[in-house]
Design a protein around this motif. Structure first.
Motif, PDB file in Angstrom:
ATOM      1  N   GLU A  34      14.137  10.745  44.108  1.00 34.62           N
ATOM      2  CA  GLU A  34      14.392  11.640  45.228  1.00 34.62           C
ATOM      3  C   GLU A  34      13.668  11.054  46.430  1.00 34.62           C
ATOM      4  O   GLU A  34      12.877  10.119  46.301  1.00 34.62           O
ATOM      5  N   ARG A  35      13.940  11.610  47.600  1.00 30.04           N
ATOM      6  CA  ARG A  35      13.278  11.134  48.814  1.00 30.04           C
ATOM      7  C   ARG A  35      12.484  12.274  49.431  1.00 30.04           C
ATOM      8  O   ARG A  35      12.927  13.407  49.458  1.00 30.04           O
ATOM      9  N   ALA A  36      11.304  11.939  49.895  1.00 31.06           N
ATOM     10  CA  ALA A  36      10.492  12.853  50.702  1.00 31.06           C
ATOM     11  C   ALA A  36      10.252  12.098  52.001  1.00 31.06           C
ATOM     12  O   ALA A  36       9.307  11.316  52.108  1.00 31.06           O
ATOM     13  N   GLY A  37      11.157  12.254  52.940  1.00 35.44           N
ATOM     14  CA  GLY A  37      11.127  11.440  54.153  1.00 35.44           C
ATOM     15  C   GLY A  37      11.521  10.024  53.783  1.00 35.44           C
ATOM     16  O   GLY A  37      12.572   9.788  53.190  1.00 35.44           O
ATOM     17  N   GLN A  38      10.651   9.076  54.094  1.00 36.64           N
ATOM     18  CA  GLN A  38      10.912   7.671  53.760  1.00 36.64           C
ATOM     19  C   GLN A  38      10.396   7.285  52.376  1.00 36.64           C
ATOM     20  O   GLN A  38      10.687   6.218  51.879  1.00 36.64           O
ATOM     21  N   GLN A  39       9.605   8.155  51.757  1.00 35.01           N
ATOM     22  CA  GLN A  39       8.962   7.821  50.485  1.00 35.01           C
ATOM     23  C   GLN A  39       9.850   8.184  49.299  1.00 35.01           C
ATOM     24  O   GLN A  39      10.471   9.234  49.265  1.00 35.01           O
ATOM     25  N   ARG A  40       9.880   7.272  48.326  1.00 35.57           N
ATOM     26  CA  ARG A  40      10.588   7.534  47.078  1.00 35.57           C
ATOM     27  C   ARG A  40       9.694   8.396  46.194  1.00 35.57           C
ATOM     28  O   ARG A  40       8.508   8.124  46.072  1.00 35.57           O
ATOM     29  N   VAL A  41      10.296   9.381  45.552  1.00 39.59           N
ATOM     30  CA  VAL A  41       9.561  10.235  44.626  1.00 39.59           C
ATOM     31  C   VAL A  41      10.271  10.142  43.281  1.00 39.59           C
ATOM     32  O   VAL A  41      11.418  10.553  43.135  1.00 39.59           O
ATOM     33  N   TYR A  42       9.577   9.575  42.305  1.00 42.65           N
ATOM     34  CA  TYR A  42      10.143   9.370  40.976  1.00 42.65           C
ATOM     35  C   TYR A  42       9.715  10.507  40.065  1.00 42.65           C
ATOM     36  O   TYR A  42       8.561  10.906  40.049  1.00 42.65           O
ATOM     37  N   THR A  43      10.666  10.988  39.272  1.00 40.52           N
ATOM     38  CA  THR A  43      10.396  12.081  38.339  1.00 40.52           C
ATOM     39  C   THR A  43      10.033  11.520  36.968  1.00 40.52           C
ATOM     40  O   THR A  43      10.126  10.309  36.729  1.00 40.52           O
ATOM     41  N   ALA A  44       9.671  12.415  36.064  1.00 35.79           N
ATOM     42  CA  ALA A  44       9.389  11.998  34.684  1.00 35.79           C
ATOM     43  C   ALA A  44      10.632  11.369  34.073  1.00 35.79           C
ATOM     44  O   ALA A  44      10.537  10.431  33.277  1.00 35.79           O
ATOM     45  N   ARG A  45      11.819  11.861  34.457  1.00 33.96           N
ATOM     46  CA  ARG A  45      13.070  11.275  33.971  1.00 33.96           C
ATOM     47  C   ARG A  45      13.180   9.817  34.408  1.00 33.96           C
ATOM     48  O   ARG A  45      13.540   8.943  33.616  1.00 33.96           O
ATOM     49  N   ASP A  46      12.887   9.549  35.685  1.00 35.75           N
ATOM     50  CA  ASP A  46      12.922   8.171  36.179  1.00 35.75           C
ATOM     51  C   ASP A  46      11.915   7.300  35.433  1.00 35.75           C
ATOM     52  O   ASP A  46      12.217   6.155  35.086  1.00 35.75           O
ATOM     53  N   ARG A  47      10.740   7.833  35.197  1.00 37.42           N
ATOM     54  CA  ARG A  47       9.709   7.085  34.477  1.00 37.42           C
ATOM     55  C   ARG A  47      10.189   6.735  33.072  1.00 37.42           C
ATOM     56  O   ARG A  47      10.028   5.611  32.600  1.00 37.42           O
ATOM     57  N   THR A  48      10.807   7.699  32.385  1.00 34.72           N
ATOM     58  CA  THR A  48      11.333   7.458  31.043  1.00 34.72           C
ATOM     59  C   THR A  48      12.448   6.422  31.080  1.00 34.72           C
ATOM     60  O   THR A  48      12.492   5.515  30.245  1.00 34.72           O
ATOM     61  N   ARG A  49      13.347   6.539  32.058  1.00 28.34           N
ATOM     62  CA  ARG A  49      14.442   5.564  32.182  1.00 28.34           C
ATOM     63  C   ARG A  49      13.883   4.165  32.439  1.00 28.34           C
ATOM     64  O   ARG A  49      14.395   3.182  31.913  1.00 28.34           O
ATOM     65  N   LEU A  50      12.824   4.058  33.234  1.00 28.38           N
ATOM     66  CA  LEU A  50      12.211   2.760  33.496  1.00 28.38           C
ATOM     67  C   LEU A  50      11.607   2.194  32.215  1.00 28.38           C
ATOM     68  O   LEU A  50      11.801   1.017  31.897  1.00 28.38           O
ATOM     69  N   ALA A  51      10.902   3.028  31.466  1.00 31.21           N
ATOM     70  CA  ALA A  51      10.307   2.569  30.206  1.00 31.21           C
ATOM     71  C   ALA A  51      11.392   2.107  29.238  1.00 31.21           C
ATOM     72  O   ALA A  51      11.254   1.059  28.588  1.00 31.21           O
ATOM     73  N   LEU A  52      12.484   2.860  29.130  1.00 36.58           N
ATOM     74  CA  LEU A  52      13.585   2.478  28.236  1.00 36.58           C
ATOM     75  C   LEU A  52      14.276   1.204  28.719  1.00 36.58           C
ATOM     76  O   LEU A  52      14.684   0.367  27.919  1.00 36.58           O
ATOM     77  N   THR A  53      14.407   1.063  30.027  1.00 33.11           N
ATOM     78  CA  THR A  53      15.010  -0.153  30.596  1.00 33.11           C
ATOM     79  C   THR A  53      14.190  -1.373  30.226  1.00 33.11           C
ATOM     80  O   THR A  53      14.734  -2.394  29.786  1.00 33.11           O
ATOM     81  N   LEU A  54      12.881  -1.266  30.367  1.00 33.17           N
ATOM     82  CA  LEU A  54      12.018  -2.407  30.050  1.00 33.17           C
ATOM     83  C   LEU A  54      12.035  -2.716  28.562  1.00 33.17           C
ATOM     84  O   LEU A  54      12.027  -3.889  28.162  1.00 33.17           O
ATOM     85  N   ARG A  55      12.091  -1.690  27.735  1.00 36.33           N
ATOM     86  CA  ARG A  55      12.181  -1.902  26.286  1.00 36.33           C
ATOM     87  C   ARG A  55      13.493  -2.605  25.943  1.00 36.33           C
ATOM     88  O   ARG A  55      13.515  -3.562  25.155  1.00 36.33           O
ATOM     89  N   ASP A  68      24.739   1.649  30.899  1.00 35.47           N
ATOM     90  CA  ASP A  68      25.763   2.388  30.150  1.00 35.47           C
ATOM     91  C   ASP A  68      25.127   3.300  29.104  1.00 35.47           C
ATOM     92  O   ASP A  68      25.512   4.455  28.956  1.00 35.47           O
ATOM     93  N   ILE A  69      24.162   2.764  28.389  1.00 35.52           N
ATOM     94  CA  ILE A  69      23.507   3.541  27.333  1.00 35.52           C
ATOM     95  C   ILE A  69      22.713   4.700  27.930  1.00 35.52           C
ATOM     96  O   ILE A  69      22.819   5.838  27.475  1.00 35.52           O
ATOM     97  N   LEU A  70      21.938   4.414  28.969  1.00 35.67           N
ATOM     98  CA  LEU A  70      21.138   5.473  29.589  1.00 35.67           C
ATOM     99  C   LEU A  70      22.034   6.554  30.194  1.00 35.67           C
ATOM    100  O   LEU A  70      21.736   7.741  30.083  1.00 35.67           O
ATOM    101  N   ASP A  71      23.119   6.129  30.823  1.00 38.61           N
ATOM    102  CA  ASP A  71      24.031   7.105  31.426  1.00 38.61           C
ATOM    103  C   ASP A  71      24.678   7.988  30.377  1.00 38.61           C
ATOM    104  O   ASP A  71      24.957   9.167  30.627  1.00 38.61           O
ATOM    105  N   MET A  72      24.932   7.448  29.198  1.00 43.59           N
ATOM    106  CA  MET A  72      25.521   8.256  28.130  1.00 43.59           C
ATOM    107  C   MET A  72      24.589   9.397  27.744  1.00 43.59           C
ATOM    108  O   MET A  72      25.027  10.499  27.466  1.00 43.59           O
ATOM    109  N   TYR A  73      23.298   9.116  27.746  1.00 47.60           N
ATOM    110  CA  TYR A  73      22.341  10.157  27.370  1.00 47.60           C
ATOM    111  C   TYR A  73      22.184  11.216  28.454  1.00 47.60           C
ATOM    112  O   TYR A  73      21.706  12.304  28.189  1.00 47.60           O
TER     113      TYR A  73
END
Length: 131
Positions: A34-55, A68-73
Protein backbone atom coordinates in the motif's frame (compact mmCIF):
# COMPACT_ATOMS: atom_id res chain seq x y z
CA UNK A 1 -5.89 -4.55 16.72
CA UNK A 2 -3.91 -2.99 13.84
CA UNK A 3 -2.13 -5.37 11.50
CA UNK A 4 1.64 -5.29 11.41
CA UNK A 5 3.25 -3.33 8.62
CA UNK A 6 6.81 -3.02 7.37
CA UNK A 7 8.84 -0.48 5.44
CA UNK A 8 10.88 -1.47 2.42
CA UNK A 9 14.04 -0.92 4.47
CA UNK A 10 12.85 -3.24 7.22
CA UNK A 11 12.10 -6.03 4.74
CA UNK A 12 15.41 -5.44 2.97
CA UNK A 13 17.30 -5.84 6.25
CA UNK A 14 15.29 -8.84 7.40
CA UNK A 15 15.74 -10.76 4.15
CA UNK A 16 19.22 -9.41 3.33
CA UNK A 17 18.04 -7.88 0.06
CA UNK A 18 18.46 -4.53 -1.58
CA UNK A 19 15.49 -2.22 -1.77
CA UNK A 20 15.93 -2.40 -5.53
CA UNK A 21 15.36 -6.18 -5.43
CA UNK A 22 12.17 -5.69 -3.43
CA UNK A 23 10.95 -3.07 -5.93
CA UNK A 24 11.75 -5.55 -8.72
CA UNK A 25 9.54 -8.18 -7.03
CA UNK A 26 6.89 -5.50 -6.76
CA UNK A 27 7.21 -4.72 -10.49
CA UNK A 28 6.84 -8.46 -11.21
CA UNK A 29 3.54 -8.45 -9.32
CA UNK A 30 4.79 -10.61 -6.47
CA UNK A 31 4.27 -7.87 -3.88
CA UNK A 32 1.59 -5.18 -3.74
CA UNK A 33 2.40 -2.71 -0.97
CA UNK A 34 0.00 0.00 0.00
CA UNK A 35 1.10 3.62 -0.20
CA UNK A 36 1.21 6.22 2.54
CA UNK A 37 2.11 9.26 0.47
CA UNK A 38 5.38 8.38 -1.25
CA UNK A 39 6.26 5.58 1.19
CA UNK A 40 5.55 1.92 0.51
CA UNK A 41 3.80 0.12 3.35
CA UNK A 42 4.14 -3.66 3.28
CA UNK A 43 1.68 -5.88 5.12
CA UNK A 44 2.24 -9.26 6.75
CA UNK A 45 0.82 -10.74 3.53
CA UNK A 46 3.55 -9.01 1.50
CA UNK A 47 6.18 -10.22 3.95
CA UNK A 48 4.92 -13.81 3.63
CA UNK A 49 4.83 -13.56 -0.17
CA UNK A 50 8.42 -12.26 -0.14
CA UNK A 51 9.56 -15.13 2.09
CA UNK A 52 7.81 -17.67 -0.17
CA UNK A 53 9.28 -16.02 -3.27
CA UNK A 54 12.79 -16.31 -1.89
CA UNK A 55 12.21 -19.93 -0.87
CA UNK A 56 10.92 -20.77 -4.36
CA UNK A 57 13.92 -19.02 -5.93
CA UNK A 58 16.23 -21.20 -3.81
CA UNK A 59 14.39 -24.19 -5.26
CA UNK A 60 15.17 -22.80 -8.71
CA UNK A 61 11.66 -21.84 -9.74
CA UNK A 62 11.19 -19.01 -12.22
CA UNK A 63 9.55 -15.83 -10.96
CA UNK A 64 6.56 -16.25 -13.27
CA UNK A 65 6.01 -19.73 -11.81
CA UNK A 66 6.27 -18.30 -8.31
CA UNK A 67 3.75 -15.59 -9.16
CA UNK A 68 1.28 -18.11 -10.62
CA UNK A 69 1.50 -20.26 -7.51
CA UNK A 70 1.21 -17.34 -5.09
CA UNK A 71 -1.70 -15.87 -7.02
CA UNK A 72 -3.54 -19.18 -6.86
CA UNK A 73 -3.41 -19.06 -3.08
CA UNK A 74 -4.92 -15.57 -3.15
CA UNK A 75 -7.96 -16.79 -5.04
CA UNK A 76 -10.96 -18.21 -3.17
CA UNK A 77 -10.96 -21.36 -5.25
CA UNK A 78 -10.55 -24.91 -4.04
CA UNK A 79 -7.03 -25.82 -2.95
CA UNK A 80 -6.93 -29.08 -4.94
CA UNK A 81 -6.13 -27.41 -8.30
CA UNK A 82 -3.65 -25.13 -6.54
CA UNK A 83 -1.80 -28.04 -5.01
CA UNK A 84 -1.91 -29.98 -8.28
CA UNK A 85 -0.38 -27.00 -10.11
CA UNK A 86 2.28 -26.64 -7.39
CA UNK A 87 3.15 -30.34 -7.62
CA UNK A 88 3.30 -30.07 -11.40
CA UNK A 89 5.74 -27.16 -11.24
CA UNK A 90 7.87 -28.91 -8.63
CA UNK A 91 7.85 -32.19 -10.58
CA UNK A 92 8.89 -30.47 -13.77
CA UNK A 93 11.66 -28.62 -12.00
CA UNK A 94 12.85 -31.80 -10.26
CA UNK A 95 13.00 -33.60 -13.62
CA UNK A 96 15.08 -30.77 -15.08
CA UNK A 97 17.46 -30.79 -12.11
CA UNK A 98 17.85 -34.57 -12.27
CA UNK A 99 18.78 -34.32 -15.96
CA UNK A 100 21.33 -31.62 -15.13
CA UNK A 101 22.69 -33.81 -12.32
CA UNK A 102 23.17 -36.74 -14.72
CA UNK A 103 24.98 -34.46 -17.14
CA UNK A 104 27.22 -33.12 -14.38
CA UNK A 105 28.00 -36.65 -13.18
CA UNK A 106 28.96 -37.66 -16.71
CA UNK A 107 31.18 -34.57 -17.00
CA UNK A 108 32.85 -35.36 -13.68
CA UNK A 109 33.48 -38.94 -14.77
CA UNK A 110 35.12 -37.66 -17.97
CA UNK A 111 37.27 -35.22 -15.98
CA UNK A 112 38.38 -38.00 -13.64
CA UNK A 113 39.30 -40.21 -16.60
CA UNK A 114 41.32 -37.39 -18.20
CA UNK A 115 43.06 -36.67 -14.89
CA UNK A 116 43.96 -40.36 -14.55
CA UNK A 117 45.40 -40.43 -18.08
CA UNK A 118 47.35 -37.21 -17.51
CA UNK A 119 48.81 -38.53 -14.23
CA UNK A 120 49.86 -41.78 -15.93
CA UNK A 121 51.48 -39.83 -18.76
CA UNK A 122 53.25 -37.59 -16.25
CA UNK A 123 54.56 -40.62 -14.36
CA UNK A 124 55.89 -42.16 -17.58
CA UNK A 125 57.49 -38.87 -18.65
CA UNK A 126 59.11 -38.36 -15.24
CA UNK A 127 60.92 -41.74 -15.15
CA UNK A 128 64.60 -41.54 -16.03
CA UNK A 129 65.34 -42.99 -19.42
CA UNK A 130 67.54 -46.08 -19.52
CA UNK A 131 70.73 -45.79 -21.58
Amino acid sequence: MPSQTFTIGELAREFDLTTRAIRFYEDMGLLAPERAGQQRVYTARDRTRLALTLRAKRLGLKLNEVKDILDMYDSPRDTVPQLQRFLGVLGSHRTQLEAQMEELQANLAEIRAQEKQARAALTRASKPKAR
